[in-house]
Write a protein that holds these residues in place. Structure first.
Motif: not given
Length: 367
Positions: A171, A173-174, A208-210, A216, A341, A345, A348
């Protein structure tokens, strides 16, 4: 009262001088009688008490107010010292500060048997299993076993480094953050809990993305003995705004989320995409915070009421201790992350995109 002879007085002063540091002039100024002897003996005992020695290598000391210390050379001190030497002949001696006492022996971490290349060992599971015992889950015990914990912590961080590398490859995005930015502390927040044990019984990290925190959807990994290790993903207790956005997407078009929950691989890992008839956990349903009735403003007979009643949209899968200790554990987790995943997504997109855009996206279904 019988007055001392000159010879007795000389011998007495010589004996005192060999034990304590007092100026000879000060001794000459002291009374010769019985009262003078008591005063000098008390002074000597006070001086000697400050240099009391105790076993310290491999031990922890704490302050102990109101406890009387044995004087220098007392039978109680000699007996205690002899017992300590019998238990560990290699232990050295240092001075204890006033008000301190020995509370126990520090347990060192094993030198062998630890995992390598991001693998979890039996040592880590054994230490965490001990924390399930209330007599061990307290600060004094933990302090004595801190070297073991620090070694377990290092092993877990090595495992998280390997897990992060795998997760980022599946992923993108991580973000590839260091363990210190994703690992949770072992200390429990007991301020509002009836359970006052200070330590968690598992080691965990969230991604997470943050990073570890944020709005998220997340991936969560937990190592916990007793076949309770798990990987989880989703939106756990999202904020009011985020939950409102998710529900608006479900009201507008739940097709993408329904399709993900019904995927055969997803079902094989997390269960059927419908509530359990007995209210147990299955797929995203059955969480403790699930609403008993429809959300405000929603018809209780709405066709998607099962999803709309969810306050948390998260799934989890457990692993046995044997699976955790296996050398291919990271590979097992990789297979589950691939399944998770599209779900992460989707959530999100629901949180960040307008209703007319996020619900119809199918980028993950084509992978």
């Amino acid at each position: 009262m019988v007055q001392e002879t000159k010879e007795a007085r000389s011998g007495y002063e010589s004996d005192i001088s060999s034990k304590i540091s007092l100026a000879s002039d000060a001794l000459d100024d002291e009374p010769i009688g019985q009262g003078g002897r008591r005063k000098r003996l008390r002074s000597a005992a006070s001086t000697q008490a400050k240099s009391t020695k105790a076993v310290s290598k491999g031990t922890v000391s704490t302050s102990s107010r109101g406890k009387r210390k044995a004087g220098h050379g007392s039978p109680a001190k000699k007996k205690h010292k002899a017992q300590a030497e019998d238990e560990d002949e290699g232990i050295s001696e240092v001075d204890l500060k006033d008000g301190q006492e020995i509370v126990g022996k520090v347990v060192q971490a094993p030198q062998t048997g630890w995992g390598s290349n991001g693998q979890v060992s039996q040592h880590t599971l054994d230490f965490l299993a001990q924390l399930r015992d209330p007599s061990c889950n307290e600060r004094e015990w933990f302090k004595l076993h801190e070297p073991v914990y620090r070694r377990c912590e290092k092993e877990f961080k090595d495992f998280i480094e390997a897990f992060t590398e795998m997760l980022v490859s599946v992923d993108p995005q991580i973000p590839p953050l260091p363990p210190k930015d994703v690992v949770h502390r072992i200390y429990r927040d007991i301020r509002f809990s009836n359970d006052k044990t200070p330590y968690k019984t598992g080691l965990s990290a969230s991604f997470s993305r943050s990073g570890r925190k944020g709005i998220f959807a997340f991936y969560h990994i937990l190592i916990k003995p007793g076949d309770e290790s798990m990987i989880a993903a989703g939106a756990w207790c999202p904020g009011r705004d985020e939950l409102s956005l998710i529900r608006n997407h479900i009201l507008h078009s739940p097709d993408r989320l329904r399709e993900i929950l019904s995927d055969p691989e997803f079902v094989a890992n997390f269960g059927e995409p419908r509530p359990h008839p007995e209210g147990k956990r299955r797929s995203v349903f059955g969480h403790d915070d699930e609403l008993k009735t429809a959300p405000k403003g929603v018809d209780k007979h709405h066709k998607d009421i099962d999803l709309l009643k969810c306050r948390s949209l998260a799934v989890s899968r457990t692993f046995t201790d044997k699976q955790v200790l296996n050398t291919d554990f990271i590979e097992q987790l990789k297979n589950v992350v691939r399944v998770l995943r599209p779900f992460v997504h989707c959530l999100n997109d629901m949180i960040t995109l307008p209703v007319d855009e996020g619900s119809d996206s199918n980028e993950d279904q084509t992978d």
